[in-house]
Design an enzyme around this catalytic site. Structure first.
Site, PDB file in Angstrom:
ATOM      1  N   LYS A   1      19.743 -54.122  -3.152  1.00  0.00           N
ATOM      2  CA  LYS A   1      18.738 -55.178  -3.301  1.00  0.00           C
ATOM      3  C   LYS A   1      18.176 -55.164  -4.729  1.00  0.00           C
ATOM      4  O   LYS A   1      18.089 -56.193  -5.375  1.00  0.00           O
ATOM      5  CB  LYS A   1      17.622 -54.953  -2.269  1.00  0.00           C
TER       6      LYS A   1
ATOM      7  N   LYS B   1      11.891 -39.714  -5.521  1.00  0.00           N
ATOM      8  CA  LYS B   1      12.768 -40.307  -6.551  1.00  0.00           C
ATOM      9  C   LYS B   1      12.278 -39.898  -7.942  1.00  0.00           C
ATOM     10  O   LYS B   1      13.059 -39.538  -8.817  1.00  0.00           O
ATOM     11  CB  LYS B   1      12.735 -41.845  -6.471  1.00  0.00           C
TER      12      LYS B   1
ATOM     13  N   GLY C   1      15.032 -54.208   2.791  1.00  0.00           N
ATOM     14  CA  GLY C   1      16.332 -53.534   2.800  1.00  0.00           C
ATOM     15  C   GLY C   1      16.839 -53.246   4.201  1.00  0.00           C
ATOM     16  O   GLY C   1      18.000 -53.504   4.542  1.00  0.00           O
ATOM     17  N   ARG C   2      15.965 -52.740   5.051  1.00  0.00           N
ATOM     18  CA  ARG C   2      16.398 -52.359   6.413  1.00  0.00           C
ATOM     19  C   ARG C   2      16.547 -53.568   7.334  1.00  0.00           C
ATOM     20  O   ARG C   2      16.902 -53.414   8.498  1.00  0.00           O
ATOM     21  CB  ARG C   2      15.449 -51.312   6.987  1.00  0.00           C
TER      22      ARG C   2
ATOM     23  N   HIS D   1      26.702 -32.497  26.075  1.00  0.00           N
ATOM     24  CA  HIS D   1      27.191 -31.131  25.880  1.00  0.00           C
ATOM     25  C   HIS D   1      26.544 -30.495  24.666  1.00  0.00           C
ATOM     26  O   HIS D   1      27.065 -29.519  24.118  1.00  0.00           O
ATOM     27  CB  HIS D   1      28.716 -31.146  25.754  1.00  0.00           C
TER      28      HIS D   1
ATOM     29  N   GLU E   1      21.313 -43.542  -6.586  1.00  0.00           N
ATOM     30  CA  GLU E   1      22.567 -43.153  -5.925  1.00  0.00           C
ATOM     31  C   GLU E   1      23.627 -44.236  -6.107  1.00  0.00           C
ATOM     32  O   GLU E   1      24.778 -43.970  -6.448  1.00  0.00           O
ATOM     33  CB  GLU E   1      22.340 -42.949  -4.413  1.00  0.00           C
TER      34      GLU E   1
ATOM     35  N   GLU F   1      11.254 -45.933   8.686  1.00  0.00           N
ATOM     36  CA  GLU F   1      10.829 -46.438   7.375  1.00  0.00           C
ATOM     37  C   GLU F   1       9.804 -47.564   7.562  1.00  0.00           C
ATOM     38  O   GLU F   1       8.926 -47.759   6.734  1.00  0.00           O
ATOM     39  CB  GLU F   1      12.043 -46.921   6.562  1.00  0.00           C
TER      40      GLU F   1
END
Ligand code: F6P
Length: 517
Positions: A202, A485, A259-260, A376, A208, A345
């Site tokens: 965005k 950050k 973003g999400r 399990h 990253e 978030e």
């Protein structure tokens, strides 16, 4: 109308009294004995999704009080403000309009959204045309999406979830982590002339993604790749930065898409490449159907609202701190990670809209793994541990394979786990005892299709909206990711120089360790 924070309402006090008098000791098994219609009263049909909520620790009176709470908090006005494009994200002074991304072209929008909607439609058409052209281009065999958070989790989860609709001939890779092992592992098997890189960000500034994008570009050039223009596309609101990076092919979106909440925008290009333009439009159709349900169904028959109210009941009255997601479909294996970002978030906040500390719990921890694998691993704790964790089971009626016997076993396990959590078992009073009365919700789709996935994800978005609205927090910012950050930027050069001036002793000691050898 100004929203009222949940703890400042009359309903909140009534809920507390009701919880103290009845709610704490509620036993869902006894409730089934005394409420013959409990299954129908606590199940809810919504577009493409059926939800059985009857195994939850809630009765009609608690739900009635929760509905009063929602009304007193102004949930409906807040919801309408979102759909109308008001700036309900005040800390960033932004509207919240991901619902506009799935609004059908044939239906009118409020006048104030007409220009934005025109942009949405033209970008969607351009992106879907591009997706179709790449799908038809058989020289492209590998699509690599480079993005993180909302620019990774949604598309990755959906491409996996809809694998049965993915045309053969293309492989999809998702690189998010700055850990070079991830990108290196993907690049190892690629040839530049057969690869399309999508740089999804965005902001087009995320460390990253920029690091991975630079390395991908370097790899492309060093491996003999010739034509960046046809092998790189950017999905971003920051067209200028994408062009400065050297990418001409860009698909935009807008600051009012968090973003999400962005898989419905250009960020969804990998999904469109995987399932085609019609498939992507079907995903939007499913989501829009859920938007309409959220917007128009009375609160008491409104699935996202009922879920959001249960979340408040569990978090603030029962005091449960986590919720488990168990999709009984292996294609939904990234769903828990996607929902983690969506809910944690959005609602992982400790101050209200006015910046005042809240003294009640907000986002629970979300986590999960597909069934039956989880059975399990962590289900032992769910059945016999000391904490109660409300669980969510997701089951799909029709299998997309014809392997004999598997699907019935899978569905039987989903049903059995929810049943076991609720009914428990009296045995030796010790090691073999199951206390039962452990709550769960059970979602059923007829098929795992673009429509049902779209509807389910939109339902979750609105559920998170509901609890966030009652808590009076801003579900649409994410300042909590910023500090780390900034500190990482400060630390990175210290790893090379060894300078620990001004660092706390623990960080300094660890930094020295990581430099040894
Ligand atoms: O983690 C913070 C965050 O801003 C998320 O909200 C977002 O989805 C992610 O980083 C990626 O951001 P961008 O798409 O701008 O690279």
């Amino acid at each position: 109308m100004k929203a009222v924070r949940c703890d400042r309402t009359a309903a909140w006090a009534l809920l507390q009294s009701y919880f103290d008098a009845q709610g704490r000791a509620f036993d869902v098994r006894r409730a089934f004995d005394s409420e013959p219609n409990r299954f129908s009263a606590f199940s809810q049909s919504a577009p493409f999704v059926f939800a059985d909520l009857s195994k939850n620790l809630v009765d009609a009176r608690a739900e009635e009080l929760l509905l009063s709470l929602a009304r007193e908090c102004g949930l409906e006005a807040h919801r309408d403000a979102m759909f109308a494009g008001e700036h309900i994200n005040p800390t960033e002074d932004r509207a919240v309009l991901h619902t506009l991304l799935r609004h059908p072209a044939t239906e009118p929008v409020p006048a104030q959204l007409a220009d934005d909607f025109k942009d949405v439609q033209s970008t969607l058409s351009a992106m879907l045309d591009y997706a179709e052209s790449v799908r038809a281009d058989h020289t492209i065999t590998d699509v690599v999406n480079i993005g993180i958070g909302g620019s990774d989790l949604g598309p990755q989860m959906a491409v996996l979830a809809l694998a049965q609709y993915v045309a053969p001939g293309k492989r999809f890779h998702f690189v998010s982590n700055v850990d070079g092992h991830e990108l290196a592992g993907v690049l190892r098997d690629l040839a530049p002339e057969h690869t399309l890189f999508l740089i999804a960000s965005k902001t087009f500034t995320t460390a990253e993604t920029m690091t991975n994008a630079q390395s991908a570009k370097r790899w492309f050039e060093q491996s003999g790749g010739l034509d960046i223009a046809s092998h790189f596309a950017a999905l971003t609101t920051n067209d200028e930065a994408a062009r400065a990076f050297g990418i001409d092919k860009t698909f935009g979106f807008w600051d009012w898409v968090g973003g999400r909440y962005s898989l419905w925008s250009a960020i969804g290009l990998p999904i469109a490449l995987a399932i085609g333009a019609d498939g992507f439009r079907a995903l939007l159709t499913g989501a829009h159907a859920m938007d309409q349900h959220f917007k128009t169904a009375p609160l008491e028959d409104n699935l996202p609202v009922r879920l959001g109210l249960l979340d408040v009941w569990y978090r603030n009255f029962h005091g449960f701190t986590s919720r488990g997601i168990a999709p009984y479909h292996s294609a939904l294996k990234r769903l828990p990670a996607y929902l983690q970002q969506l809910e944690m978030e959005s609602n992982g906040k400790r101050v209200d809209l006015d910046g005042a500390l809240v003294d009640f719990g907000t986002s629970p921890v979300l986590w999960g793994e597909p069934g039956t694998n989880g059975q399990h691993a962590y289900f032992q704790m769910l059945h016999q541990g000391t904490d109660v964790v409300p669980m969510e089971f997701i089951a799909v009626r029709d299998a997309a394979h014809d392997l004999e016997g598997h699907h019935a076993k899978l569905l039987a396990n989903a049903l059995a786990q929810a049943q076991a959590l609720m009914v428990g078992k009296k045995d030796d009073g010790g090691h073999r005892d199951f206390p039962g009365n452990r709550p769960s919700s059970f979602f059923v789709f007829e098929q795992l299709s673009p429509e049902s996935l779209g509807a389910f994800l939109a339902c979750y978005e609105h559920r998170v909206f509901t609890s966030g609205a009652l808590w009076g927090i801003n579900s649409f910012d994410q300042w909590g990711v910023e500090l780390g950050k900034v500190l990482a930027k400060d630390i990175e050069p210290r790893l090379a120089s060894g300078n620990v001036d001004g660092l706390d002793p623990s960080t300094a000691g660890l930094l020295a360790r990581l430099r040894q050898g």
